[in-house]
Scaffold this motif. Structure first.
Motif, PDB file in Angstrom:
ATOM      1  N   VAL A 158       0.100   8.597  -3.501  1.00 14.31           N
ATOM      2  CA  VAL A 158      -0.908   9.287  -4.303  1.00 14.31           C
ATOM      3  C   VAL A 158      -1.908  10.000  -3.401  1.00 14.31           C
ATOM      4  CG1 VAL A 158      -2.700   9.003  -6.060  1.00 14.31           C
ATOM      5  CG2 VAL A 158      -0.617   7.627  -6.171  1.00 14.31           C
ATOM      6  N   LEU A 159      -2.239   9.409  -2.251  1.00 13.66           N
ATOM      7  CA  LEU A 159      -3.160  10.058  -1.314  1.00 13.66           C
ATOM      8  C   LEU A 159      -2.555  11.346  -0.772  1.00 13.66           C
ATOM      9  CD1 LEU A 159      -5.691  10.158   0.449  1.00 13.66           C
ATOM     10  CD2 LEU A 159      -4.512   8.660   2.087  1.00 13.66           C
ATOM     11  N   ILE A 160      -1.289  11.306  -0.374  1.00 16.70           N
ATOM     12  CA  ILE A 160      -0.620  12.512   0.134  1.00 16.70           C
ATOM     13  C   ILE A 160      -0.586  13.596  -0.937  1.00 16.70           C
ATOM     14  CG2 ILE A 160       1.585  13.434   0.934  1.00 16.70           C
ATOM     15  CD1 ILE A 160       2.091  10.758   2.298  1.00 16.70           C
ATOM     16  N   LEU A 164     -11.417  12.423  -2.763  1.00 14.89           N
ATOM     17  CA  LEU A 164     -10.879  13.780  -2.859  1.00 14.89           C
ATOM     18  C   LEU A 164     -10.744  14.221  -4.314  1.00 14.89           C
ATOM     19  CD1 LEU A 164      -8.117  13.664  -0.093  1.00 14.89           C
ATOM     20  CD2 LEU A 164     -10.336  14.799   0.011  1.00 14.89           C
ATOM     21  N   GLN A 165     -10.396  13.294  -5.191  1.00 16.06           N
ATOM     22  CA  GLN A 165     -10.233  13.652  -6.596  1.00 16.06           C
ATOM     23  C   GLN A 165     -11.546  14.064  -7.238  1.00 16.06           C
ATOM     24  OE1 GLN A 165      -8.280  10.247  -8.329  1.00 16.06           O
ATOM     25  NE2 GLN A 165      -6.250  10.879  -7.633  1.00 16.06           N
ATOM     26  N   GLY A 195       0.765  -1.241   0.000  1.00 16.21           N
ATOM     27  CA  GLY A 195       0.000   0.000   0.000  1.00 16.21           C
ATOM     28  C   GLY A 195       0.792   1.285   0.000  1.00 16.21           C
ATOM     29  N   PHE A 196       2.122   1.215  -0.186  1.00 12.68           N
ATOM     30  CA  PHE A 196       2.927   2.429  -0.107  1.00 12.68           C
ATOM     31  C   PHE A 196       2.638   3.385  -1.261  1.00 12.68           C
ATOM     32  CE2 PHE A 196       6.629   5.105  -0.496  1.00 12.68           C
ATOM     33  CZ  PHE A 196       6.962   5.372   0.814  1.00 12.68           C
ATOM     34  N   LEU A 234      -8.171   1.361   1.262  1.00  9.71           N
ATOM     35  CA  LEU A 234      -8.596   2.548   2.011  1.00  9.71           C
ATOM     36  C   LEU A 234      -7.956   3.808   1.444  1.00  9.71           C
ATOM     37  CD1 LEU A 234      -9.944   3.958   4.429  1.00  9.71           C
ATOM     38  CD2 LEU A 234      -7.918   3.359   5.778  1.00  9.71           C
ATOM     39  N   PHE A 235      -6.654   3.756   1.190  1.00 14.05           N
ATOM     40  CA  PHE A 235      -5.962   4.919   0.637  1.00 14.05           C
ATOM     41  C   PHE A 235      -6.523   5.284  -0.741  1.00 14.05           C
ATOM     42  CE2 PHE A 235      -2.043   3.352   3.135  1.00 14.05           C
ATOM     43  CZ  PHE A 235      -2.545   3.934   4.293  1.00 14.05           C
ATOM     44  N   ARG A 236      -6.795   4.287  -1.572  1.00 14.40           N
ATOM     45  CA  ARG A 236      -7.317   4.559  -2.916  1.00 14.40           C
ATOM     46  C   ARG A 236      -8.736   5.121  -2.846  1.00 14.40           C
ATOM     47  NH1 ARG A 236      -4.591  -0.376  -3.512  1.00 14.40           N
ATOM     48  NH2 ARG A 236      -2.694  -0.185  -4.783  1.00 14.40           N
TER      49      ARG A 236
END
Length: 314
Positions: A78-80, A149-150, A72-73, A141-143
């Motif tokens: 991409v989330l940051i 947000l996108q 998940g890194f 979760l991150f995606r």
């Protein structure tokens, strides 16, 4: 036997590096050579950092299919980036000094990766399926947060996120490359010093303890080195999800050994060959029609599935 294969891979890498520098070069050589040398240095830096981080991660997790990217890194990166665009706006992010953006990205990625990977190792290191599922859940979760947000940002600002979501070697900031090189070389120095301890850690916590090694301390030290290597390379050029898995799997096939001195060197050479050769084909043959990272992720995905199915059959 291993020494001969390492020398052969070194010769192949040298040939690819020379071809990358001179193939199709037309015009002012005083401009072309420094320009290509900067990109070549970035390719080599990222290749060594990613391969070394993958070897370390597989050693402390005692599994050959796990990598920081799979856990998940890349989705975290991409989330940051998306959060930064959402808060500052695309133009606001672009106006910031590149060094400041690089520094913030690196620090946040290091802290977040230590928290993420440390939690996974502490809670599920003895249960492979639990660790894999936890990493997949974190990535999902991150995606999901990224997609949410996108949808809320302006389409023009979304283009900034989209461009930065793939590894890019066409434009490299020389100042950032210098800082990344220094950080990476320092980290690689620590990795090389603990190469014999890694041989012991690879035997498992019980055997390592019996041989006088403290497994938990070794895992934490390796985790810090992994976080720095992956964070620096990702902040410099962007994520390449399956590069580490692909090159380390090839290294174990070409130089089958438990000695990390050989494995680290072999994986680094193969990674450099893949990136330099792949980028040369992408630029000189395909004329950048397809990003190199997409091709590597496509091939690496099949390697991951093959390793996963192989382990399931066993």
């Amino acid at each position: 036997m291993h020494a001969r294969r390492l020398i052969a891979m070194g010769a192949i890498l040298a040939l690819f590096a020379v071809l990358y520098m001179v193939l199709g070069a037309k015009g002012n050589w005083n401009f072309i050579l420094p320009f290509r040398a900067t990109k070549l240095a970035a390719l080599l830096l990222v290749a060594v950092a990613v391969s070394t981080a993958t070897v370390l991660f597989q050693t402390i997790t005692q599994n050959r299919i796990l990598t920081p990217s799979i856990m998940g890194f890349d989705a975290l990166y991409v989330l940051i980036l998306t959060v930064a665009v959402f808060v500052l706006g695309g133009q606001g992010l672009i106006r910031l000094p590149p060094l400041a953006v690089y520094g913030v990205n690196t620090v946040m990625l290091v802290l977040a990766s230590l928290l993420l990977f440390g939690t996974l190792l502490a809670g599920a290191r003895q249960d492979l399926m639990r660790m894999v599922l936890t990493g997949i859940i974190f990535g999902a979760l991150f995606r999901s947060l990224t997609a949410f947000l996108q949808r809320m940002i302006d389409p023009n600002e979304y283009a900034v996120v989209q461009v930065s979501s793939y590894a890019r070697f066409t434009q490299i900031n020389t100042d950032l490359l210098l800082i990344s090189t220094i950080l990476t070389l320092l980290t690689l120095g620590f990795v090389w010093r603990m190469r014999h301890r890694l041989d012991v850690l690879a035997l498992g916590p019980d055997m390592a303890t019996g041989l006088g090694e403290r497994p938990r301390r070794g895992q934490i030290e390796a985790l810090i080195l992994i976080a720095v290597l992956v964070s620096v390379s990702t902040a410099l050029v962007g994520p390449i999800a399956f590069l580490g898995l692909l090159v380390v799997s090839l290294a174990r096939l070409i130089t089958p050994t438990a000695q990390h001195a050989v494995l680290l060197t072999s994986a680094a050479l193969i990674s450099c060959i893949v990136l330099v050769g792949g980028q040369m084909v992408s630029e000189r043959v395909l004329f950048l029609a397809a990003p190199l990272s997409v091709v590597i992720d496509f091939i690496g995905g099949f390697v991951f599935l093959a390793l996963l199915l192989k382990g399931t059959r066993r």
